[in-house]
Design a protein around this motif. Structure first.
Motif, PDB file in Angstrom:
ATOM      1  N   ASP A   1      31.301  40.370  32.877  1.00  0.00           N
ATOM      2  CA  ASP A   1      32.017  40.184  34.143  1.00  0.00           C
ATOM      3  C   ASP A   1      32.417  41.508  34.792  1.00  0.00           C
ATOM      4  OD1 ASP A   1      31.774  37.443  34.013  1.00  0.00           O
ATOM      5  OD2 ASP A   1      33.714  37.168  33.036  1.00  0.00           O
ATOM      6  N   TRP A   2      32.728  42.525  33.990  1.00  0.00           N
ATOM      7  CA  TRP A   2      33.174  43.794  34.551  1.00  0.00           C
ATOM      8  C   TRP A   2      32.065  44.528  35.304  1.00  0.00           C
ATOM      9  CZ3 TRP A   2      30.980  48.417  33.217  1.00  0.00           C
ATOM     10  CH2 TRP A   2      30.264  48.479  32.025  1.00  0.00           C
ATOM     11  N   HIS A   3      30.811  44.165  35.095  1.00  0.00           N
ATOM     12  CA  HIS A   3      29.702  44.818  35.807  1.00  0.00           C
ATOM     13  C   HIS A   3      29.867  44.696  37.320  1.00  0.00           C
ATOM     14  CE1 HIS A   3      26.735  44.449  32.172  1.00  0.00           C
ATOM     15  NE2 HIS A   3      27.771  45.232  31.917  1.00  0.00           N
ATOM     16  N   ASP A   4      30.382  43.555  37.758  1.00  0.00           N
ATOM     17  CA  ASP A   4      30.536  43.342  39.202  1.00  0.00           C
ATOM     18  C   ASP A   4      31.540  44.303  39.825  1.00  0.00           C
ATOM     19  OD1 ASP A   4      28.643  41.337  39.178  1.00  0.00           O
ATOM     20  OD2 ASP A   4      30.119  39.742  38.906  1.00  0.00           O
ATOM     21  N   SER A   5      32.440  44.850  39.024  1.00  0.00           N
ATOM     22  CA  SER A   5      33.416  45.796  39.567  1.00  0.00           C
ATOM     23  C   SER A   5      32.758  47.111  39.991  1.00  0.00           C
ATOM     24  CB  SER A   5      34.529  46.072  38.546  1.00  0.00           C
ATOM     25  OG  SER A   5      34.021  46.813  37.449  1.00  0.00           O
ATOM     26  N   CYS A   6      31.548  47.370  39.530  1.00  0.00           N
ATOM     27  CA  CYS A   6      30.810  48.593  39.893  1.00  0.00           C
ATOM     28  C   CYS A   6      30.066  48.429  41.210  1.00  0.00           C
ATOM     29  CB  CYS A   6      29.764  48.934  38.831  1.00  0.00           C
ATOM     30  SG  CYS A   6      30.328  49.004  37.155  1.00  0.00           S
ATOM     31  N   LEU A   7      29.920  47.189  41.655  1.00  0.00           N
ATOM     32  CA  LEU A   7      29.035  46.876  42.767  1.00  0.00           C
ATOM     33  C   LEU A   7      29.770  46.468  44.028  1.00  0.00           C
ATOM     34  CD1 LEU A   7      26.537  44.595  40.828  1.00  0.00           C
ATOM     35  CD2 LEU A   7      26.033  46.866  41.711  1.00  0.00           C
ATOM     36  N   GLN A   8      29.219  46.891  45.133  1.00  0.00           N
ATOM     37  CA  GLN A   8      29.549  46.340  46.436  1.00  0.00           C
ATOM     38  C   GLN A   8      28.210  45.967  47.033  1.00  0.00           C
ATOM     39  OE1 GLN A   8      31.523  49.626  48.350  1.00  0.00           O
ATOM     40  NE2 GLN A   8      33.541  48.852  47.801  1.00  0.00           N
ATOM     41  N   LYS A   9      28.066  44.725  47.462  1.00  0.00           N
ATOM     42  CA  LYS A   9      26.771  44.318  48.000  1.00  0.00           C
ATOM     43  C   LYS A   9      26.955  43.461  49.229  1.00  0.00           C
ATOM     44  CE  LYS A   9      26.465  40.558  44.702  1.00  0.00           C
ATOM     45  NZ  LYS A   9      25.773  39.972  43.596  1.00  0.00           N
ATOM     46  N   CYS A  10      25.968  43.542  50.073  1.00  0.00           N
ATOM     47  CA  CYS A  10      25.939  42.733  51.287  1.00  0.00           C
ATOM     48  C   CYS A  10      24.515  42.205  51.424  1.00  0.00           C
ATOM     49  CB  CYS A  10      26.326  43.582  52.498  1.00  0.00           C
ATOM     50  SG  CYS A  10      26.239  42.656  54.043  1.00  0.00           S
ATOM     51  N   VAL A  11      24.385  40.888  51.404  1.00  0.00           N
ATOM     52  CA  VAL A  11      23.083  40.257  51.564  1.00  0.00           C
ATOM     53  C   VAL A  11      23.152  39.389  52.798  1.00  0.00           C
ATOM     54  CG1 VAL A  11      21.362  38.759  50.504  1.00  0.00           C
ATOM     55  CG2 VAL A  11      22.718  40.288  49.068  1.00  0.00           C
TER      56      VAL A  11
END
Length: 180
Positions: A31-41
């Protein structure tokens, strides 16, 4: 209820986030992997991803690898082996985002790696490390096609981060993909 309806139901029960996402280099979804990401699709046409690796994130990556030699004390203390592990983690996460959003590496228009000059590592070894990681990815995932030229640009910067207030990233990736 018809058989067709029950098949559709079973498909929607599965979590698309974790389906068909290979665990390259032994990384497992957390779950913590998402804290590294900012994404816009936008639709299934445009995908923009900003991936930040801070010292704290790097420490988690290294601790999961159970490698005591990979302790991160300061940005200038990273070895080539540590940078290699970080590059693998970043490509794992970027591949995951690309696949989850139904894009491919062939759709990537731009991939920049922002490397702070405080890392104090020449660009040639850094480029070789990231090129090697991409080549490894291409070996295990036939969907990744690597030409002779790297598909990324290394950009030396004074600082990188999610905001002007936190410019302490070790590595920052900026990916832009577009499908026609």
């Amino acid at each position: 209820m018809s058989m067709e309806g029950s098949e559709t139901e079973s498909e929607t029960v599965q979590d698309p986030c974790c389906m068909n996402i290979p665990n390259y280099w032994g990384f497992q979804h957390a779950d913590w992997h998402d804290s590294c990401l900012q994404k816009c699709v936008i639709g299934e046409k445009i995908c923009a991803v900003f991936l930040s690796i801070t010292g704290e994130v790097a420490a988690r990556i290294f601790s999961e690898a159970q490698d005591a030699n990979h302790k991160v004390d300061h940005l200038t203390s990273l070895t080539e082996g540590q940078i290699e592990r970080l590059s693998q983690f970043c490509l794992y996460l970027l591949s995951k985002v690309i696949m989850e959003n139904k894009f491919s590496w062939g759709d990537v228009m731009n991939l920049r790696l922002y490397i702070p000059t405080t890392l104090d590592m020449p660009m040639e070894p850094l480029s070789a490390i990231f090129t090697s990681a991409f080549n490894q990815l291409a070996e295990v995932d036939q969907r990744v096609k690597i030409d002779r030229e790297p598909i990324f640009n290394l950009v030396p910067v004074l600082g990188a981060g999610k905001s002007a207030a936190s410019m302490n990233d070790i590595i920052t990736f900026e990916l832009f993909a577009q499908r026609s």
